[in-house]
Scaffold this motif. Structure first.
Motif, PDB file in Angstrom:
ATOM      1  N   LYS A   1       1.099  -1.263   0.011  1.00  0.00           N
ATOM      2  CA  LYS A   1      -0.401  -0.009   0.366  1.00  0.00           C
ATOM      3  C   LYS A   1       1.226   1.292  -0.114  1.00  0.00           C
ATOM      4  N   GLY A   2       0.651   1.985  -0.590  1.00  0.00           N
ATOM      5  CA  GLY A   2       1.448   3.852  -0.986  1.00  0.00           C
ATOM      6  C   GLY A   2       0.477   4.774  -0.465  1.00  0.00           C
ATOM      7  N   VAL A   3       1.217   6.203  -0.140  1.00  0.00           N
ATOM      8  CA  VAL A   3      -0.082   7.095   0.213  1.00  0.00           C
ATOM      9  C   VAL A   3       1.193   8.168  -0.711  1.00  0.00           C
ATOM     10  N   ALA A   4       0.171   8.853  -1.472  1.00  0.00           N
ATOM     11  CA  ALA A   4       0.861  10.076  -2.390  1.00  0.00           C
ATOM     12  C   ALA A   4       0.012  11.235  -2.110  1.00  0.00           C
ATOM     13  N   THR A   5       0.607  12.352  -1.558  1.00  0.00           N
ATOM     14  CA  THR A   5      -0.080  13.473  -0.796  1.00  0.00           C
ATOM     15  C   THR A   5       0.870  14.419  -1.656  1.00  0.00           C
ATOM     16  N   GLY A   6       0.241  16.062  -2.332  1.00  0.00           N
ATOM     17  CA  GLY A   6       1.213  16.662  -3.218  1.00  0.00           C
ATOM     18  C   GLY A   6      -0.522  17.088  -3.645  1.00  0.00           C
ATOM     19  N   ILE A   7       0.180  18.786  -4.486  1.00  0.00           N
ATOM     20  CA  ILE A   7      -0.705  19.659  -4.659  1.00  0.00           C
ATOM     21  C   ILE A   7      -1.559  19.503  -6.740  1.00  0.00           C
ATOM     22  N   VAL A   8      -2.663  18.822  -6.617  1.00  0.00           N
ATOM     23  CA  VAL A   8      -3.388  18.300  -8.512  1.00  0.00           C
ATOM     24  C   VAL A   8      -2.444  20.034  -9.286  1.00  0.00           C
ATOM     25  N   TYR A   9      -1.924  19.178  -9.813  1.00  0.00           N
ATOM     26  CA  TYR A   9      -0.579  20.207 -11.328  1.00  0.00           C
ATOM     27  C   TYR A   9      -1.214  19.947 -12.824  1.00  0.00           C
ATOM     28  N   GLU A  10      -1.700  18.906 -12.529  1.00  0.00           N
ATOM     29  CA  GLU A  10      -2.215  18.405 -13.935  1.00  0.00           C
ATOM     30  C   GLU A  10      -3.770  17.794 -13.469  1.00  0.00           C
ATOM     31  N   LEU A  11      -5.053  18.462 -14.515  1.00  0.00           N
ATOM     32  CA  LEU A  11      -5.966  17.858 -14.186  1.00  0.00           C
ATOM     33  C   LEU A  11      -6.991  17.553 -15.640  1.00  0.00           C
ATOM     34  N   ASP A  12      -7.119  16.237 -15.960  1.00  0.00           N
ATOM     35  CA  ASP A  12      -7.625  15.561 -16.939  1.00  0.00           C
ATOM     36  C   ASP A  12      -9.476  14.877 -16.382  1.00  0.00           C
ATOM     37  N   LYS A  13     -10.543  15.782 -15.829  1.00  0.00           N
ATOM     38  CA  LYS A  13     -11.544  14.698 -16.040  1.00  0.00           C
ATOM     39  C   LYS A  13     -12.156  13.601 -16.690  1.00  0.00           C
ATOM     40  N   PRO A  14     -12.373  14.232 -17.952  1.00  0.00           N
ATOM     41  CA  PRO A  14     -12.512  13.258 -18.749  1.00  0.00           C
ATOM     42  C   PRO A  14     -12.417  11.984 -19.189  1.00  0.00           C
ATOM     43  N   SER A  15     -11.045  11.748 -18.562  1.00  0.00           N
ATOM     44  CA  SER A  15      -9.900  10.796 -18.801  1.00  0.00           C
ATOM     45  C   SER A  15      -9.988  10.288 -17.006  1.00  0.00           C
TER      46      SER A  15
ATOM     47  N   THR B   1      -8.187  11.625 -14.929  1.00  0.00           N
ATOM     48  CA  THR B   1      -6.503  11.211 -14.643  1.00  0.00           C
ATOM     49  C   THR B   1      -6.081  12.906 -13.553  1.00  0.00           C
ATOM     50  N   LEU B   2      -5.419  12.114 -12.451  1.00  0.00           N
ATOM     51  CA  LEU B   2      -5.105  13.787 -11.844  1.00  0.00           C
ATOM     52  C   LEU B   2      -3.287  13.376 -11.669  1.00  0.00           C
ATOM     53  N   LYS B   3      -2.542  14.443 -12.111  1.00  0.00           N
ATOM     54  CA  LYS B   3      -0.798  13.915 -11.150  1.00  0.00           C
ATOM     55  C   LYS B   3      -0.885  15.083 -10.140  1.00  0.00           C
ATOM     56  N   LEU B   4       0.460  14.775  -9.441  1.00  0.00           N
ATOM     57  CA  LEU B   4       0.353  15.348  -7.844  1.00  0.00           C
ATOM     58  C   LEU B   4       1.704  15.848  -7.928  1.00  0.00           C
ATOM     59  N   LYS B   5       2.207  17.067  -7.149  1.00  0.00           N
ATOM     60  CA  LYS B   5       3.663  17.597  -7.316  1.00  0.00           C
ATOM     61  C   LYS B   5       3.798  18.044  -5.870  1.00  0.00           C
ATOM     62  N   GLY B   6       5.267  16.646  -5.225  1.00  0.00           N
ATOM     63  CA  GLY B   6       4.800  16.781  -4.012  1.00  0.00           C
ATOM     64  C   GLY B   6       5.808  17.805  -4.078  1.00  0.00           C
ATOM     65  N   ASP B   7       6.781  17.446  -2.788  1.00  0.00           N
ATOM     66  CA  ASP B   7       8.512  18.515  -1.825  1.00  0.00           C
ATOM     67  C   ASP B   7       9.175  17.188  -2.645  1.00  0.00           C
ATOM     68  N   ALA B   8       9.436  16.529  -2.673  1.00  0.00           N
ATOM     69  CA  ALA B   8      10.536  15.861  -3.584  1.00  0.00           C
ATOM     70  C   ALA B   8      10.433  15.941  -5.206  1.00  0.00           C
ATOM     71  N   ALA B   9       9.276  15.579  -5.597  1.00  0.00           N
ATOM     72  CA  ALA B   9       9.264  15.312  -6.671  1.00  0.00           C
ATOM     73  C   ALA B   9       8.264  15.472  -7.280  1.00  0.00           C
ATOM     74  N   THR B  10       7.345  15.076  -8.566  1.00  0.00           N
ATOM     75  CA  THR B  10       6.263  15.083  -9.875  1.00  0.00           C
ATOM     76  C   THR B  10       6.081  13.461  -9.019  1.00  0.00           C
ATOM     77  N   THR B  11       4.911  13.148  -9.118  1.00  0.00           N
ATOM     78  CA  THR B  11       4.546  11.567  -8.409  1.00  0.00           C
ATOM     79  C   THR B  11       3.661  11.347  -9.805  1.00  0.00           C
ATOM     80  N   PRO B  12       3.152   9.719 -10.701  1.00  0.00           N
ATOM     81  CA  PRO B  12       2.953   9.203 -11.313  1.00  0.00           C
ATOM     82  C   PRO B  12       1.717   9.536 -10.973  1.00  0.00           C
TER      83      PRO B  12
END
Length: 350
Positions: free
Chosen positions: A57-71, A73-84
């Motif tokens: 199990k993993g937990v990812a926390t960050g700020i949404v920097y890319e969001l595609d509601k039709p698909s 899909t969301l991408k997060l930007k955390g303190d260290a790096a961008t998440t998948p």
């Protein structure tokens, strides 16, 4: 002659026997479910590990920097790096309320199924994959398959003390698999290759912390404004001579001070400071200093009471009277004494 017993590990092991010298039939899968309390291995058999599965199990926390509601899909930007990217199933809660710059916590589950690289012994039959997917505990709390990939992993280490095999994936990550009986470890060697299928799943709920609203525009008044650690006023507060009663001509000034305080809730504490002048008459009195100190304290208290009446919380204000101890101009002129008869508003906490 000993026989070989092959096992497919799904939490606890599930096994089937193969007579020595015979091949496992291509369509013969292992048992799909493991018993709650597995039996001890029979010493009459030689055991061979042909498959395993581990879920993390993993937990990812960050700020949404890319969001595609039709698909979805969301991408997060955390303190260290961008998440998948995370792809949310239609049942994932709160997704429709997401916005760019929201702070988000996503739970995800990664399941890795590993198969010994010997297709004659253990084919990748659909029944085997079905056994993994239906195994107890697989994808707990998950709704959406996000990514599926396949490749080759190698055995990085074997720890008999904890009955654990650590598999190393192509990216260098370790996948620990704990077996129920140490007998399953005997045929496993460091460097041995296993094919794997990897599946990521996104959790049911996305916990959203909305972006805070922008601060309100600064409150502007004619006679008062915040400058660093002060509320600066354009004139002094007038009082009745020798008394703490506020002259009505200062009400507009104090109304502006109240407006500034109510419009700036981040200013948590302000000290109202009363000051007095050292006029010739007071200077000749033996108790002149003490009299003016008490008078300046009473006047500061009057200002606080007036501000509270205008809606300022009393616990945001404190008062002090300094008397004539802090002049800002000479006391030997009328204009100088007028400047010294002032009320200051010092910000203590913001």
């Amino acid at each position: 002659m000993k026989r070989i017993l092959s096992g497919f590990v799904i939490g606890a092991f599930a096994a089937f026997a193969v007579p020595a010298g015979a091949q496992a039939p291509a369509a013969a899968p292992p048992a799909a479910a493991a018993p709650a309390a597995p039996k001890k291995m029979d010493p009459k058999y030689v055991y061979q590990l042909v498959g395993a599965r581990t879920t993390t199990k993993g937990v990812a926390t960050g700020i949404v920097y890319e969001l595609d509601k039709p698909s979805r899909t969301l991408k997060l930007k955390g303190d260290a790096a961008t998440t998948p990217a995370f792809k949310a199933h239609k049942n994932v809660q709160n997704f429709e309320q997401l916005n760019v710059d929201d702070e988000v916590t996503v739970e995800y589950y990664r399941s890795v199924a590993l198969y010994a690289k010997n297709p004659r012994t253990q084919p990748k039959a659909p029944e085997v994959v079905a056994a993994l997917v239906s195994a107890p505990g697989t994808y707990q709390g998950a709704e959406a398959l996000e990514v599926q990939s396949s490749g080759t992993a190698t055995v990085a280490s074997v720890d008999p003390a904890s009955n654990t095999i650590n598999f190393k994936g192509p990216a260098g990550g370790l996948w620990p698999v704990k077996v129920d009986d140490p007998a399953l470890l005997k045929g496993v060697a460091v460097g041995q290759e296993f094919d794997y299928d990897l599946v990521d799943a996104t959790a049911v709920a996305v916990v959203v912390k909305p972006k805070p609203p922008p601060p309100p525009p600064p409150v502007v008044t004619a006679k008062a404004k915040i400058v660093e650690k002060k509320i600066e006023v354009t004139e002094i507060v007038y009082f009745k001579t020798g008394k703490a009663d506020i002259d009505p001509k200062s009400f507009d000034l104090l109304n502006d001070v109240a407006t500034i305080l109510k419009g700036n809730p981040q200013v948590k504490k302000v000290r109202v400071e009363g000051n007095a002048s050292k006029d010739p008459i007071s200077a000749k009195r033996k108790d002149g200093a003490e009299f003016n100190r008490k008078l300046s304290q009473a006047r500061a208290d009057s200002v606080k009471d007036y501000l509270v009446q205008q809606g300022v919380a009393a616990d945001r204000l404190e008062t002090i009277g300094f008397g004539w101890d802090r002049p800002v101009a000479p006391n030997n002129t009328k204009d100088g004494r007028l400047k010294n008869q002032r009320t200051d508003f010092t910000i203590l906490d913001q």
